[in-house]
Design an enzyme around this catalytic site. Structure first.
Site, PDB file in Angstrom:
ATOM      1  N   SER A 156     110.212 -20.619  20.848  1.00 27.17           N
ATOM      2  CA  SER A 156     111.089 -19.820  19.985  1.00 27.17           C
ATOM      3  C   SER A 156     110.311 -18.669  19.387  1.00 27.17           C
ATOM      4  O   SER A 156     109.079 -18.697  19.287  1.00 27.17           O
ATOM      5  CB  SER A 156     111.776 -20.637  18.888  1.00 27.17           C
ATOM      6  OG  SER A 156     111.134 -20.490  17.643  1.00 27.17           O
TER       7      SER A 156
ATOM      8  N   TYR B  84     108.222 -25.888  10.192  1.00 30.89           N
ATOM      9  CA  TYR B  84     108.676 -25.343  11.470  1.00 30.89           C
ATOM     10  C   TYR B  84     107.751 -24.212  11.922  1.00 30.89           C
ATOM     11  O   TYR B  84     107.301 -24.185  13.073  1.00 30.89           O
ATOM     12  CB  TYR B  84     110.112 -24.840  11.303  1.00 30.89           C
ATOM     13  CG  TYR B  84     110.702 -24.167  12.515  1.00 30.89           C
ATOM     14  CD1 TYR B  84     111.331 -24.919  13.505  1.00 30.89           C
ATOM     15  CD2 TYR B  84     110.663 -22.790  12.664  1.00 30.89           C
ATOM     16  CE1 TYR B  84     111.888 -24.311  14.616  1.00 30.89           C
ATOM     17  CE2 TYR B  84     111.219 -22.174  13.771  1.00 30.89           C
ATOM     18  CZ  TYR B  84     111.831 -22.936  14.739  1.00 30.89           C
ATOM     19  OH  TYR B  84     112.378 -22.330  15.836  1.00 30.89           O
TER      20      TYR B  84
ATOM     21  N   LYS C  94     105.319 -24.022  15.305  1.00 30.66           N
ATOM     22  CA  LYS C  94     105.534 -23.027  16.355  1.00 30.66           C
ATOM     23  C   LYS C  94     104.314 -22.126  16.537  1.00 30.66           C
ATOM     24  O   LYS C  94     103.940 -21.791  17.664  1.00 30.66           O
ATOM     25  CB  LYS C  94     106.779 -22.195  16.042  1.00 30.66           C
ATOM     26  CG  LYS C  94     108.065 -23.001  15.982  1.00 30.66           C
ATOM     27  CD  LYS C  94     108.362 -23.724  17.296  1.00 30.66           C
ATOM     28  CE  LYS C  94     109.668 -24.475  17.252  1.00 30.66           C
ATOM     29  NZ  LYS C  94     110.006 -25.114  18.545  1.00 30.66           N
TER      30      LYS C  94
END
Length: 332
Positions: free
Chosen positions: A152, A165, A169
């Site tokens: 992402s 998060y 990532k």
């Protein structure tokens, strides 16, 4: 020559074995169906057994040579090892492994329970490491294979109020870079990263939410099948990374050029939204256990988001882009 530039332009997925984690809904389901259209043999993994069986049925109807479901929690390293072992025993090889399973927790860092942050890291970061660690011995034995990490745009662009998060990532991007360095001695083993923009999936409805406010993705949201097509293309033509969606390219560039400004604008936009969003109860979402709803590909955001709010968010986004551009001009 860089091994990622020395690949065939096209090759069929027929006869190829593809393992996909997080395949029971959202982007994972879209990816599974797209590989089915290409005629692959599929091993679909996720925590929701009944939902996985639905995806298996859809894939078999769509054109998969064969598809099986294996209930797997990627935070369990032994379970992921068993997933790889079972896939190899069923089909005799593993050609492509797609790390896709992921979760989200929203809330200020201090308001988010530490056990929630731990589980986000275990799923989003360690889950991908578990997948790579399980499949690489098979790739090395075959002298070939493609590992695809669905990361992402959060791997390039930080998300305030989703610190766990963001940590996971950004960590995945470093993991992939380091692993590529180790694998240079195997010219036919590839590590590919996908960086999609915001997708219209059920994922945010499943999120742990400690903001006390209704969550929705920032527009524009993209069709998950756009990502699925890009993932299948990576299986045909491996590349170190691919960005999906023009807004993802913009966010990646804006943070590269003006990290503090882009980060602070994002924080202000999120804070402004949270002040006016509807109140909702706090929830752990699907962090510790899967939820029964939301096993389809789509989350409904592109159809059901009020047009006025979509317009406002888009205006904010492109106003930010203009501000970044003007600032760059004035610094010359």
């Amino acid at each position: 020559m860089n091994k990622y530039t020395n690949t065939k332009d096209k090759q069929s997925m027929k006869g190829k074995t593809v393992v996909i984690t997080g395949a029971s809904g959202g982007a994972g389901r879209a990816i599974a169906v797209e590989f089915a259209r290409a005629g692959a043999k599929l091993v679909l993994a996720g925590r929701r057994s009944m939902a996985l069986e639905e995806v298996v049925e859809e894939c078999n109807e769509t054109g998969a040579e064969s598809a099986v479901a294996i209930t797997t929690d990627v935070t369990d390293a032994a379970a992921v090892l068993l997933l790889a072992k079972t896939a190899f025993e069923i089909y005799g090889r593993i050609d492509v492994w797609v790390n896709n399973a992921g979760i989200l927790a929203a809330g200020s860092f201090t308001d988010t329970p530490i056990e929630i942050l731990d589980q986000v890291i275990k799923t989003n970061l360690m889950g991908y490491l578990h997948g790579a660690h399980a499949v690489l011995p098979y790739f090395i034995g075959q002298q070939r294979g493609i590992l695809i990490n669905n990361i992402s745009i959060g791997g390039w662009f930080p998300v305030p109020y989703a610190t766990g998060y963001s940590a996971s990532k950004f960590g995945l991007r470093g993991f992939s870079e380091a692993l590529r360095g180790e694998l240079t001695k195997w010219p036919e083993i590839y590590v590919c990263d996908a960086f999609p923009a915001f997708l219209d999936t059920p994922g945010i409805r499943h999120a742990a939410n400690f903001t006390g406010r209704y969550l929705k993705p920032a527009p524009p949201v993209y069709d998950p099948r756009k990502l699925a097509v890009a993932i299948v293309k990576l299986a045909h033509n491996p590349k170190p990374s691919v960005t999906i969606g023009s807004i993802a390219t913009f966010l990646r560039l804006s943070h590269f050029l003006f990290p503090a400004l882009s980060r602070n604008i994002t924080a202000k936009v999120i804070e402004s939204y949270l002040k006016v969003a509807d109140h909702v109860p706090l929830t752990n979402g699907n962090v510790f256990r899967p939820l029964k709803y939301g096993s389809g590909v789509y989350g409904g955001w592109s159809r059901f988001s009020p047009p006025s709010r979509r317009k406002t968010a888009t205006v904010l986004l492109f106003t930010s882009a203009a501000a970044l551009f003007l600032l760059k001009m004035t610094r010359r």
